[in-house]
Motif scaffolding. Structure first.
Motif, mmCIF file in Angstrom:
data_model
loop_
_atom_site.group_PDB
_atom_site.id
_atom_site.type_symbol
_atom_site.label_atom_id
_atom_site.label_comp_id
_atom_site.label_asym_id
_atom_site.label_seq_id
_atom_site.Cartn_x
_atom_site.Cartn_y
_atom_site.Cartn_z
ATOM 1 N N LYS A 1 0.830 -1.205 0.000
ATOM 2 C CA LYS A 1 0.000 0.000 0.000
ATOM 3 C C LYS A 1 0.866 1.257 0.000
ATOM 4 O O LYS A 1 0.586 2.220 -0.721
ATOM 5 N N ALA A 2 1.909 1.251 0.827
ATOM 6 C CA ALA A 2 2.795 2.412 0.914
ATOM 7 C C ALA A 2 3.491 2.660 -0.418
ATOM 8 O O ALA A 2 3.642 3.808 -0.852
ATOM 9 N N ARG A 3 3.924 1.601 -1.067
ATOM 10 C CA ARG A 3 4.581 1.747 -2.367
ATOM 11 C C ARG A 3 3.615 2.300 -3.404
ATOM 12 O O ARG A 3 3.994 3.100 -4.269
ATOM 13 N N CYS A 4 2.368 1.880 -3.308
ATOM 14 C CA CYS A 4 1.338 2.388 -4.214
ATOM 15 C C CYS A 4 1.120 3.885 -3.968
ATOM 16 O O CYS A 4 0.972 4.672 -4.914
ATOM 17 N N ARG A 5 1.105 4.291 -2.711
ATOM 18 C CA ARG A 5 0.940 5.707 -2.385
ATOM 19 C C ARG A 5 2.113 6.533 -2.901
ATOM 20 O O ARG A 5 1.938 7.666 -3.365
ATOM 21 N N GLN B 1 -3.941 4.596 -14.962
ATOM 22 C CA GLN B 1 -4.953 3.531 -14.976
ATOM 23 C C GLN B 1 -4.505 2.339 -14.139
ATOM 24 O O GLN B 1 -5.285 1.804 -13.340
ATOM 25 N N GLU B 2 -3.270 1.914 -14.311
ATOM 26 C CA GLU B 2 -2.743 0.779 -13.549
ATOM 27 C C GLU B 2 -2.702 1.097 -12.058
ATOM 28 O O GLU B 2 -2.971 0.232 -11.221
ATOM 29 N N LEU B 3 -2.377 2.339 -11.733
ATOM 30 C CA LEU B 3 -2.296 2.751 -10.341
ATOM 31 C C LEU B 3 -3.664 2.737 -9.673
ATOM 32 O O LEU B 3 -3.809 2.291 -8.527
ATOM 33 N N ALA C 1 -7.417 -0.120 -5.981
ATOM 34 C CA ALA C 1 -8.683 -0.821 -5.736
ATOM 35 C C ALA C 1 -8.424 -2.227 -5.200
ATOM 36 O O ALA C 1 -9.113 -2.689 -4.277
ATOM 37 N N VAL C 2 -7.422 -2.902 -5.759
ATOM 38 C CA VAL C 2 -7.075 -4.250 -5.298
ATOM 39 C C VAL C 2 -6.600 -4.218 -3.845
ATOM 40 O O VAL C 2 -6.949 -5.088 -3.037
ATOM 41 N N LEU C 3 -5.842 -3.183 -3.514
ATOM 42 C CA LEU C 3 -5.313 -3.040 -2.150
ATOM 43 C C LEU C 3 -6.319 -2.407 -1.192
ATOM 44 O O LEU C 3 -6.028 -2.221 -0.010
ATOM 45 N N GLN C 4 -7.493 -2.049 -1.742
ATOM 46 C CA GLN C 4 -8.589 -1.467 -0.951
ATOM 47 C C GLN C 4 -8.192 -0.132 -0.302
ATOM 48 O O GLN C 4 -8.554 0.154 0.838
ATOM 49 N N ILE C 5 -7.449 0.664 -1.056
ATOM 50 C CA ILE C 5 -7.116 2.007 -0.584
ATOM 51 C C ILE C 5 -7.629 3.058 -1.574
ATOM 52 O O ILE C 5 -7.244 4.227 -1.505
ATOM 53 N N ASP C 6 -8.495 2.630 -2.480
ATOM 54 C CA ASP C 6 -8.988 3.529 -3.521
ATOM 55 C C ASP C 6 -9.916 4.617 -2.985
ATOM 56 O O ASP C 6 -10.210 5.583 -3.703
ATOM 57 N N ARG C 7 -10.373 4.485 -1.732
ATOM 58 C CA ARG C 7 -11.220 5.526 -1.153
ATOM 59 C C ARG C 7 -10.426 6.605 -0.423
ATOM 60 O O ARG C 7 -11.012 7.577 0.050
ATOM 61 N N GLU C 8 -9.123 6.419 -0.350
ATOM 62 C CA GLU C 8 -8.285 7.467 0.225
ATOM 63 C C GLU C 8 -8.299 8.671 -0.716
ATOM 64 O O GLU C 8 -8.363 8.525 -1.934
ATOM 65 N N LYS C 9 -8.226 9.869 -0.168
ATOM 66 C CA LYS C 9 -8.351 11.094 -0.962
ATOM 67 C C LYS C 9 -7.370 11.133 -2.123
ATOM 68 O O LYS C 9 -7.711 11.580 -3.231
ATOM 69 N N LEU C 10 -6.164 10.658 -1.893
ATOM 70 C CA LEU C 10 -5.137 10.661 -2.927
ATOM 71 C C LEU C 10 -5.608 9.932 -4.177
ATOM 72 O O LEU C 10 -5.413 10.407 -5.311
#
Length: 222
Positions: free
Chosen positions: A63-67, A84-86, A91-100
């Protein structure tokens, strides 16, 4: 004695985990978070006692690397495919609702709409003004748009061609009626150039006004 040392090491490692995981997604220094979590994963793998928290730390590291990649995309224009990949990864890591990532999804939606609009302009014999308008709107989108270079090249070539056609137009307008009907007729065909249209694999411009043979030239589009 040895078992006790292993247990103390595991307890210490878990304490480090709890400290790092506290509000981890709110931290602005996600690069530092990646470094800290990487060390935790390495140290956790070397423990002689299995700890249940290790898989959790590995996920948090992803998740941190994705951020970090998302923050990079915020500071620099990145290709649309990268965004698009990001978004999919988030979404897969379930952090897509974070503001970023919510903000990034909005940018991706705007870029997708722009791409669709550009495709329509190419496909329906768009006027010069339409091409110039989508060029202006591209400046408001912080993504490298795949079709922008094609649009810019099309407009530059169109303007260059129109500039080169000016002598023919001026010659035609200054002639007495009936003095050179062929030149006048060919000059009037400049309007064909403004009818930009798309054929499979190519973007074509008619330049009949400058050639009695009606020669076409084409720009390869991807």
């Amino acid at each position: 004695m040895l078992l006790r040392q292993h247990r103390i090491g595991a307890v210490s490692w878990i304490a480090r985990c709890n400290k790092i995981l506290f509000n981890i997604h709110d931290r602005e220094d996600q690069h530092a978070v990646v470094d800290e979590l990487s060390c935790l994963v390495k140290d956790g793998a070397s423990l002689r006692i299995q700890v249940d928290e290790l898989p959790l730390i590995e996920i948090e590291l992803k998740k941190a690397r994705c951020r970090v990649k998302a923050l990079k995309a915020c500071d620099n224009k990145m290709p649309m495919d990268f965004i698009q990949e990001l978004v999919v990864e988030a979404a897969v890591l379930q952090i897509d609702r974070e503001k970023l990532f919510v903000d990034m999804s909005r940018v991706l939606a705007a870029a997708t709409c722009w791409q669709e609009r550009a495709a329509k302009v190419f496909a329906h014999r768009g006027q010069m003004s339409e091409f110039e308008d989508i060029m202006r709107s591209a400046a408001e989108i912080s993504v490298i748009l795949p079709s922008l270079a094609d649009v810019e090249d099309a407009v530059l070539m169109a303007k260059s061609w129109l500039k080169n056609s000016e002598p023919f137009l001026l010659s035609s307008s200054s002639m007495a009626p009936g003095s050179c009907p062929v030149l006048k007729l060919e000059a009037l065909k400049v309007c064909h150039f403004l009818r930009i249209f798309c054929v499979p694999g190519h973007l074509c411009f008619k330049k009949n006004a400058l050639s009695t043979a009606g020669l076409d030239f084409a720009i390869k589009v991807t």
